[in-house]
Design an enzyme around this catalytic site. Structure first.
Site, mmCIF file in Angstrom:
data_model
loop_
_atom_site.group_PDB
_atom_site.id
_atom_site.type_symbol
_atom_site.label_atom_id
_atom_site.label_comp_id
_atom_site.label_asym_id
_atom_site.label_seq_id
_atom_site.Cartn_x
_atom_site.Cartn_y
_atom_site.Cartn_z
ATOM 1 N N ASP A 442 0.842 -1.202 0.000
ATOM 2 C CA ASP A 442 0.000 0.000 0.000
ATOM 3 C C ASP A 442 0.878 1.254 0.000
ATOM 4 O OD1 ASP A 442 -2.275 1.561 0.169
ATOM 5 O OD2 ASP A 442 -3.075 0.542 1.937
ATOM 6 N N ASP A 510 -10.831 2.347 -3.357
ATOM 7 C CA ASP A 510 -11.406 2.056 -2.039
ATOM 8 C C ASP A 510 -12.931 2.106 -2.094
ATOM 9 O OD1 ASP A 510 -9.074 1.561 -0.732
ATOM 10 O OD2 ASP A 510 -8.860 3.557 0.130
HETATM 11 C C1 DGJ Z 1 -5.836 1.991 1.879
HETATM 12 C C2 DGJ Z 1 -6.227 0.810 1.041
HETATM 13 O O1 DGJ Z 1 -6.717 1.243 -0.189
HETATM 14 C C3 DGJ Z 1 -7.237 -0.026 1.811
HETATM 15 O O2 DGJ Z 1 -7.652 -1.124 1.033
HETATM 16 C C4 DGJ Z 1 -6.642 -0.497 3.106
HETATM 17 O O3 DGJ Z 1 -5.575 -1.381 2.846
HETATM 18 C C5 DGJ Z 1 -6.164 0.704 3.923
HETATM 19 N N1 DGJ Z 1 -5.295 1.534 3.158
HETATM 20 C C6 DGJ Z 1 -5.447 0.245 5.166
HETATM 21 O O4 DGJ Z 1 -4.914 1.289 5.857
#
Ligand code: DGJ
Length: 686
Positions: A442, A510
């Site tokens: 991430d 997201d």
């Molecule tokens: C952002 C990501 O896009 C989410 O799927 C998740 O992993 C969060 N970060 C976790 O902090």
């Protein structure tokens, strides 16, 4: 005729040539022409204010001389001269690659342009290299991957995206009549707004029309510059951004641009399918490129930071019952990571949450027949972390400035070898000790205060950071050949072909609302491969806009199906339905992930979505009504695609079993009935 070069792909021809002055000029790009009939036109000055070069289509414009248009390359030589003259030196044409070397004789620099073709594709890979054969430094201020000239003098519609967090890949089309149209990122990553792509056409549709397109294989700052000049020519320069960029090329050094993938197609379906196939065959990491991605469960939306052995095992058991093949523990498992305020950088297991470590969890997951995956955000650190307390100087910063935080975090300076090694080691350590087969990498904030006083030329950080990310990913994959990597940046902030060269999949957004997702997924599918597009079924937005589980699955099954819902809230009926959908997905996933895709109805311009995926074995239709009422227009007649006319196909619509010929399905079509908003139908044709 000697210095005319032809690139022939399956269905297209690209021609370039060197004129009597040594200038490399563009001649033709479009439908395939077999005979070698091209020549270069002479150019003469039209009046004293318009150079004769204004009429030349250049393969790669360099800043200098009487070139007033946008350029692909700019540099400053060691004596401060900023004027480049790169003329033809030699060319080498082999079966699948044309390499043209241009030289600036005075300054002993070579600019090398690469054109790679493929027997199975219409895509041409382009990139440029600059070589310094002089004894001094050359400051490279712009090194684009390619310049393309579009035929004719009429204006083009240029498609890119205009999005944000939770709303990635929102397509925008702009007719470029005059001046410049620029899409870029200055954030350090690709970001959520524009994409490093271009699609240019005049009046193409899904089925036909000239479409010129390209995508950059790079996840850092990029720039897509489209210009229509006073002559009427539209040209596009695609590459790394020159914003705050420079690179000191020492004597004897070579700098290569990222690769750009360009193509010409007849209609958007042809364009997307060409790029999907090309990405699978030539871009994605080889280890998993041709294998369908496993159905994954990720616990982030169910438990957030509140992970524990007990809740993970409980969810894992349910995920396994549904048929999931990979269980991923997301954020919250390490350091003091109880919220988004602390812990990044401390990549060791949180012993309060996992008193006995994570091996019992991994074993539990494996015993359920699933692989185990883990989340990292390796490029980041937080003030409240052991890492920051030990190495406050490992972040990008200026001594005179206070670092701005986003999500309470700071960006590690990966241009320092010790930091790059730390990033590799933190994941390597976990991989070497535990049976981890998947990493979600991430990256949740853009760069700021980008000081890196370890570098002689600090403007190199943009390129060097991205290169370090790719290097670490490659090293991990080399050491752990079974490892699958996923690129994520607050959703789709790093979903580009550069990431897809090093990571096996990307997190798309997201926003997992199944209706919003159809727009996002459609934008993604323009030039990026369906198989890499992770799509979770979740409970997102269920309080604001209730949507059935059927609709949620139908949306996610159009990508690489994954689950992220809180399964503790699923009723036994929900579990039964979900298991049926996962089983159905396994039957159709090869077709969805590797087949041809046809957009039969694009919902954000109409009232329903209909997308078909087809390969030689079967075809799948997803038809989904929008949120608006459909009371007066419930019957939709859909002409299907991709069948063989003389073959018979069986399928079931609304529990009615039917059999029709390919000819019938493609010309007469089938009727889909929507009885209201947010309804979904999945029809499999065998
Ligand atoms: C952002 C990501 O896009 C989410 O799927 C998740 O992993 C969060 N970060 C976790 O902090």
């Amino acid at each position: 005729m000697d210095n005319i070069f032809y690139l022939q792909t399956k269905n297209t021809t690209y021609v370039l040539g060197v004129d009597k002055f040594g200038l490399l000029r563009h001649i033709y790009w479009g439908k395939r022409i077999n005979r070698r009939e091209f020549s270069l036109d002479e150019m003469t000055e039209t009046n004293s204010n318009h150079s004769e070069l204004d009429n030349a289509l250049c393969e790669y414009t360099v800043f200098g001389g009487k070139m007033y248009r946008n350029c692909a390359f700019k540099c400053t030589y060691s004596d401060k001269c900023r004027d480049s003259v790169f003329l033809f030196k030699h060319a080498k044409q082999e079966e699948n690659e044309l390499v043209i070397t241009l030289t600036d004789k005075v300054y002993k620099a070579d600019l090398i342009l690469h054109y790679i073709t493929y027997p199975d594709s219409d895509i041409i890979t382009r990139y440029a290299e600059i070589e310094n054969h002089s004894s001094g430094d050359i400051l490279i201020e712009k090194l684009s991957s390619c310049e393309v000239n579009l035929p004719g003098e009429l204006s083009y519609n240029i498609v890119n995206t205009q999005g944000g967090w939770g709303a990635e890949f929102q397509q925008q089309s702009t007719e470029l009549k005059a001046g410049y149209l620029v899409f870029d990122s200055r954030k350090g990553t690709t970001g959520h707004t524009n994409q490093p792509i271009f699609i240019a056409h005049r009046n193409a549709d899904e089925a036909s029309g000239d479409v010129y397109f390209g995508a950059l294989g790079y996840s850092g700052n990029f720039k897509v510059e489209c210009q229509r000049d006073y002559v009427g020519i539209t040209r596009i320069v695609l590459g790394m951004s020159d914003f705050d960029f420079s690179y000191t090329l020492k004597s004897g050094e070579v700098l290569a641009s990222p690769k750009a993938y360009i193509g010409y197609a007849d209609g958007f379906a042809d364009m997307s399918n060409e790029m999907h196939r090309f990405s699978v065959n030539h871009i994605l990491p080889r280890s998993f490129a041709n294998k369908p991605l496993p159905v994954l469960y990720n616990s982030w939306e169910a438990v957030g930071f509140d992970v524990s052995c007990e809740n993970q095992l409980r969810l894992a058991k349910k995920a396994a019952d549904l048929g999931c093949e990979l269980f991923v523990m997301d954020d919250g498992w390490f350091g003091e990571r109880n919220s988004d305020r602390a812990g990044l950088g401390d990549w060791f297991v949180n012993r309060e949450k996992f008193p006995d470590g994570i091996d019992s969890l991994i074993k539990g997951v494996n015993d359920l027949g699933m692989d185990f995956g883990l989340w990292f955000e390796p490029e980041m650190v937080q003030r409240d972390s052991d890492l920051f307390r030990a190495h406050p100087d490992w972040i990008y910063h200026y001594k005179t400035r206070v670092n701005g935080e986003l999500r309470h975090q700071l960006v590690l300076n990966l241009t320092k070898p010790e930091v790059e090694n730390f990033v590799f080691d933190s994941m390597d350590k976990m991989l070497s000790m535990h049976n981890i087969r998947f990493i979600k990498w991430d990256m949740n904030r853009p760069f700021s205060e980008i000081g890196a006083d370890n570098l002689e030329n600090e403007q190199e950080i943009w390129l060097k950071h991205t290169a370090a990310v790719y290097r670490v990913a490659d090293r991990l994959k080399e050491k752990y050949p079974y490892l699958q990597l996923e690129a994520c940046a607050s959703g789709g902030g790093r979903a580009d072909l550069g990431a897809m060269e090093h990571f096996d999949s990307v997190w798309t957004s997201d926003n997992t609302d199944p209706l919003d997702r159809l727009t996002i997924q459609n934008g993604f599918s323009l030039l990026y491969p369906i198989k890499c597009m992770r799509a979770w079924v979740t409970d997102w937005n269920s309080d604001k806009r209730p949507v059935s589980i059927d609709y949620r699955f139908a949306s996610s099954m159009q990508g690489s199906l994954s689950l992220g819902a809180n399964l503790d809230n699923y009723t036994s009926d929900d579990m039964k339905k979900a298991a049926e959908y996962v089983a159905l997905y396994k039957e159709i996933r090869n077709t969805v992930q590797f087949g041809d895709m046809y957009r039969l109805s694009v919902g954000d311009g109409g009232d329903y979505w209909a997308t078909q995926y087809a390969d030689e074995n079967q075809s799948v239709l997803f038809a989904m009504s929008n949120a608006g009422s459909l009371d007066n227009k419930r019957y939709k007649r859909l002409k299907l695609k991709g069948f063989q006319s003389d073959k018979m196909y069986t399928y079931t619509v609304d529990s009615k079993r039917c059999e029709n010929s390919g000819e019938y399905l493609m010309n007469a079509g089938i009727t889909i009935e929507f009885c209201g908003p947010l309804q979904s139908k999945i029809v499999v044709f065998k």
